[in-house]
Write a protein that holds these residues in place. Sequence first.
Motif, PDB file in Angstrom:
ATOM      1  N   LEU A 199       4.458   6.443  -1.445  1.00  0.00           N
ATOM      2  CA  LEU A 199       5.781   6.566  -2.052  1.00  0.00           C
ATOM      3  C   LEU A 199       5.740   6.587  -3.575  1.00  0.00           C
ATOM      4  CD1 LEU A 199       7.777   4.176   0.295  1.00  0.00           C
ATOM      5  CD2 LEU A 199       7.657   6.669   0.375  1.00  0.00           C
ATOM      6  N   LYS A 200       4.566   6.753  -4.130  1.00  0.00           N
ATOM      7  CA  LYS A 200       4.410   6.718  -5.580  1.00  0.00           C
ATOM      8  C   LYS A 200       5.315   7.722  -6.284  1.00  0.00           C
ATOM      9  CE  LYS A 200       0.764   6.676  -9.085  1.00  0.00           C
ATOM     10  NZ  LYS A 200      -0.694   6.840  -9.322  1.00  0.00           N
ATOM     11  N   GLY A 201       5.451   8.906  -5.712  1.00  0.00           N
ATOM     12  CA  GLY A 201       6.254   9.958  -6.340  1.00  0.00           C
ATOM     13  C   GLY A 201       7.742   9.690  -6.320  1.00  0.00           C
ATOM     14  N   GLN A 202       8.217   8.858  -5.368  1.00  0.00           N
ATOM     15  CA  GLN A 202       9.651   8.562  -5.261  1.00  0.00           C
ATOM     16  C   GLN A 202      10.072   7.377  -6.116  1.00  0.00           C
ATOM     17  OE1 GLN A 202       7.861   9.350  -2.482  1.00  0.00           O
ATOM     18  NE2 GLN A 202       8.840  11.312  -2.070  1.00  0.00           N
ATOM     19  N   ALA A 203       9.108   6.652  -6.661  1.00  0.00           N
ATOM     20  CA  ALA A 203       9.395   5.351  -7.271  1.00  0.00           C
ATOM     21  C   ALA A 203      10.378   5.432  -8.435  1.00  0.00           C
ATOM     22  CB  ALA A 203       8.099   4.699  -7.724  1.00  0.00           C
ATOM     23  N   LYS A 204      10.264   6.462  -9.277  1.00  0.00           N
ATOM     24  CA  LYS A 204      11.109   6.491 -10.482  1.00  0.00           C
ATOM     25  C   LYS A 204      12.585   6.631 -10.149  1.00  0.00           C
ATOM     26  CE  LYS A 204      10.680  11.495 -11.349  1.00  0.00           C
ATOM     27  NZ  LYS A 204      10.296  12.513 -12.346  1.00  0.00           N
ATOM     28  N   ASN A 205      12.889   7.152  -8.978  1.00  0.00           N
ATOM     29  CA  ASN A 205      14.285   7.325  -8.576  1.00  0.00           C
ATOM     30  C   ASN A 205      14.720   6.307  -7.538  1.00  0.00           C
ATOM     31  OD1 ASN A 205      14.612   9.664 -10.187  1.00  0.00           O
ATOM     32  ND2 ASN A 205      13.626  10.902  -8.601  1.00  0.00           N
ATOM     33  N   ALA A 206      13.930   5.242  -7.362  1.00  0.00           N
ATOM     34  CA  ALA A 206      14.136   4.347  -6.233  1.00  0.00           C
ATOM     35  C   ALA A 206      14.680   2.979  -6.625  1.00  0.00           C
ATOM     36  CB  ALA A 206      12.838   4.167  -5.457  1.00  0.00           C
ATOM     37  N   VAL A 207      15.472   2.435  -5.732  1.00  0.00           N
ATOM     38  CA  VAL A 207      15.769   1.008  -5.700  1.00  0.00           C
ATOM     39  C   VAL A 207      14.909   0.419  -4.585  1.00  0.00           C
ATOM     40  CG1 VAL A 207      17.500  -0.738  -5.104  1.00  0.00           C
ATOM     41  CG2 VAL A 207      18.117   1.184  -6.581  1.00  0.00           C
ATOM     42  N   ILE A 208      14.249  -0.677  -4.884  1.00  0.00           N
ATOM     43  CA  ILE A 208      13.405  -1.331  -3.884  1.00  0.00           C
ATOM     44  C   ILE A 208      14.114  -2.564  -3.364  1.00  0.00           C
ATOM     45  CG2 ILE A 208      11.224  -2.544  -3.490  1.00  0.00           C
ATOM     46  CD1 ILE A 208       9.942  -0.701  -5.510  1.00  0.00           C
ATOM     47  N   PHE A 209      14.202  -2.632  -2.046  1.00  0.00           N
ATOM     48  CA  PHE A 209      14.801  -3.792  -1.388  1.00  0.00           C
ATOM     49  C   PHE A 209      13.737  -4.477  -0.553  1.00  0.00           C
ATOM     50  CE2 PHE A 209      16.777  -5.708   2.388  1.00  0.00           C
ATOM     51  CZ  PHE A 209      17.629  -6.616   1.786  1.00  0.00           C
ATOM     52  N   SER A 252       9.558  -0.235  -9.648  1.00  0.00           N
ATOM     53  CA  SER A 252      10.933   0.039 -10.077  1.00  0.00           C
ATOM     54  C   SER A 252      11.561  -1.243 -10.585  1.00  0.00           C
ATOM     55  CB  SER A 252      11.766   0.590  -8.911  1.00  0.00           C
ATOM     56  OG  SER A 252      13.135   0.686  -9.283  1.00  0.00           O
ATOM     57  N   LYS A 253      12.132  -1.196 -11.786  1.00  0.00           N
ATOM     58  CA  LYS A 253      12.772  -2.408 -12.315  1.00  0.00           C
ATOM     59  C   LYS A 253      14.022  -2.757 -11.520  1.00  0.00           C
ATOM     60  CE  LYS A 253      15.829  -0.570 -15.931  1.00  0.00           C
ATOM     61  NZ  LYS A 253      16.236  -0.732 -17.337  1.00  0.00           N
ATOM     62  N   ASP A 254      14.564  -1.763 -10.803  1.00  0.00           N
ATOM     63  CA  ASP A 254      15.742  -1.995  -9.957  1.00  0.00           C
ATOM     64  C   ASP A 254      15.271  -2.451  -8.581  1.00  0.00           C
ATOM     65  OD1 ASP A 254      17.784  -1.231 -11.868  1.00  0.00           O
ATOM     66  OD2 ASP A 254      17.004   0.801 -11.648  1.00  0.00           O
ATOM     67  N   THR A 255      15.047  -3.742  -8.488  1.00  0.00           N
ATOM     68  CA  THR A 255      14.489  -4.361  -7.287  1.00  0.00           C
ATOM     69  C   THR A 255      15.407  -5.480  -6.832  1.00  0.00           C
ATOM     70  OG1 THR A 255      12.166  -3.824  -7.727  1.00  0.00           O
ATOM     71  CG2 THR A 255      12.588  -5.805  -6.450  1.00  0.00           C
ATOM     72  N   VAL A 256      15.600  -5.582  -5.526  1.00  0.00           N
ATOM     73  CA  VAL A 256      16.430  -6.636  -4.960  1.00  0.00           C
ATOM     74  C   VAL A 256      15.619  -7.387  -3.913  1.00  0.00           C
ATOM     75  CG1 VAL A 256      18.547  -7.187  -3.702  1.00  0.00           C
ATOM     76  CG2 VAL A 256      18.527  -5.292  -5.343  1.00  0.00           C
ATOM     77  N   LEU A 257      15.566  -8.713  -4.055  1.00  0.00           N
ATOM     78  CA  LEU A 257      14.850  -9.554  -3.100  1.00  0.00           C
ATOM     79  C   LEU A 257      15.843 -10.435  -2.348  1.00  0.00           C
ATOM     80  CD1 LEU A 257      11.753 -10.683  -5.190  1.00  0.00           C
ATOM     81  CD2 LEU A 257      11.855  -8.910  -3.421  1.00  0.00           C
ATOM     82  N   TYR A 258      15.720 -10.449  -1.038  1.00  0.00           N
ATOM     83  CA  TYR A 258      16.558 -11.235  -0.142  1.00  0.00           C
ATOM     84  C   TYR A 258      15.797 -12.507   0.198  1.00  0.00           C
ATOM     85  CZ  TYR A 258      19.355 -11.969   4.189  1.00  0.00           C
ATOM     86  OH  TYR A 258      20.156 -12.463   5.192  1.00  0.00           O
ATOM     87  N   GLU A 318       0.825  -1.205   0.000  1.00  0.00           N
ATOM     88  CA  GLU A 318       0.000   0.000   0.000  1.00  0.00           C
ATOM     89  C   GLU A 318       0.856   1.251   0.000  1.00  0.00           C
ATOM     90  OE1 GLU A 318      -3.663   2.088   2.523  1.00  0.00           O
ATOM     91  OE2 GLU A 318      -2.834   0.161   3.165  1.00  0.00           O
ATOM     92  N   ALA A 319       1.940   1.236   0.779  1.00  0.00           N
ATOM     93  CA  ALA A 319       2.834   2.391   0.835  1.00  0.00           C
ATOM     94  C   ALA A 319       3.452   2.679  -0.529  1.00  0.00           C
ATOM     95  CB  ALA A 319       3.926   2.169   1.878  1.00  0.00           C
ATOM     96  N   LEU A 320       3.818   1.635  -1.261  1.00  0.00           N
ATOM     97  CA  LEU A 320       4.394   1.824  -2.592  1.00  0.00           C
ATOM     98  C   LEU A 320       3.368   2.399  -3.566  1.00  0.00           C
ATOM     99  CD1 LEU A 320       6.526  -1.423  -3.040  1.00  0.00           C
ATOM    100  CD2 LEU A 320       7.381   0.907  -2.746  1.00  0.00           C
ATOM    101  N   ARG A 321       2.130   1.928  -3.464  1.00  0.00           N
ATOM    102  CA  ARG A 321       1.084   2.390  -4.388  1.00  0.00           C
ATOM    103  C   ARG A 321       0.679   3.839  -4.119  1.00  0.00           C
ATOM    104  NH1 ARG A 321      -1.320  -2.662  -3.226  1.00  0.00           N
ATOM    105  NH2 ARG A 321      -2.763  -1.613  -1.805  1.00  0.00           N
ATOM    106  N   LYS A 322       0.702   4.227  -2.862  1.00  0.00           N
ATOM    107  CA  LYS A 322       0.155   5.528  -2.502  1.00  0.00           C
ATOM    108  C   LYS A 322       1.230   6.492  -1.995  1.00  0.00           C
ATOM    109  CE  LYS A 322      -4.348   3.486  -1.379  1.00  0.00           C
ATOM    110  NZ  LYS A 322      -5.366   3.250  -0.318  1.00  0.00           N
ATOM    111  N   HIS A 368       7.604 -10.076  -6.692  1.00  0.00           N
ATOM    112  CA  HIS A 368       8.206  -9.658  -7.956  1.00  0.00           C
ATOM    113  C   HIS A 368       7.294  -8.711  -8.716  1.00  0.00           C
ATOM    114  CE1 HIS A 368       8.741 -10.128 -12.334  1.00  0.00           C
ATOM    115  NE2 HIS A 368      10.027 -10.038 -12.049  1.00  0.00           N
ATOM    116  N   ASP A 369       6.035  -9.103  -8.863  1.00  0.00           N
ATOM    117  CA  ASP A 369       5.119  -8.304  -9.676  1.00  0.00           C
ATOM    118  C   ASP A 369       4.867  -6.931  -9.055  1.00  0.00           C
ATOM    119  OD1 ASP A 369       5.043 -10.517 -11.259  1.00  0.00           O
ATOM    120  OD2 ASP A 369       2.953 -11.034 -10.837  1.00  0.00           O
ATOM    121  N   ALA A 370       4.680  -6.885  -7.736  1.00  0.00           N
ATOM    122  CA  ALA A 370       4.378  -5.614  -7.077  1.00  0.00           C
ATOM    123  C   ALA A 370       5.572  -4.673  -7.092  1.00  0.00           C
ATOM    124  CB  ALA A 370       3.924  -5.870  -5.639  1.00  0.00           C
TER     125      ALA A 370
END
Length: 236
Positions: A139-149, A186-192, A133-137, A179-181
């Motif tokens: 943090l939506k504006g920060q997403a284009k410059n973000a790496v998601i971990f 952001s295509k720059d996503t890292v999953l642990y 929910e935080a990503l959708r709402k 993965h999908d969410a």
Amino acid sequence: MAMAEGLPEGVHHYDTAEEVPFEISKYWHQRYEIFSKYDEGIWMTDDAWFGVTPEPVARQIAEDLSTAPKSKTVLIDCFAGAGGNAIAFALSGRWNQIFAIEKDPKVLACAKHNAEVYGVAKKIWWIEGDAFEALRKRLKGQAKNAVIFGSPPWGGPTYTDFEVFDIKAMQPYSMQQLHDAFTAVSKDTVLYLPRTSDLQQVAKYVKKGDKLRVTHYCMHGASKALCVFFGDFEAT
């Protein structure tokens, strides 16, 4: 019980082995590898011990995430837990902004406090709530410059019962959902993920022509976990 004065209910700092519940005793005995500053007043909930990243691993992950494209200046830690990874990201100095999301208020209180112990609490924006929910709402504006971990729950210590771990069986979030969410933001996503994760299953998430980086993180000669890097990270 180790209920130091001033700690929130359900939050502990155990000083002696006699205080520690049996199911987390092995983690407590590794406390200095999890937080080198444990004796300076680290806070934990009992459940948080199962998901916290050991400090040397967290610092190496932070170094590896620093190889993201320079245009990526924001780091979003979607399952912050007790703060191990977020602290390492802040100590790296790589990011203009770091957002740490945790839905359990007691665990979030631990993360904030632990970041204070390491002197980086003010470098992190703390968000209590659901990561998706935080990503959708929010943090939506920060997403284009973000790496998601994302260091998601794996379903508890029972994942170690499997020689090869079925990532479709992760609870409460499946690999597909994560993965999908995240890559939609952001295509720059890292999953642990668990160290025994089925890499053939992981490989199915690579689009034709794309590269996928998988890194094992080891301590004392044994793998502790692995990270899957989606996107444009430099090789190290």
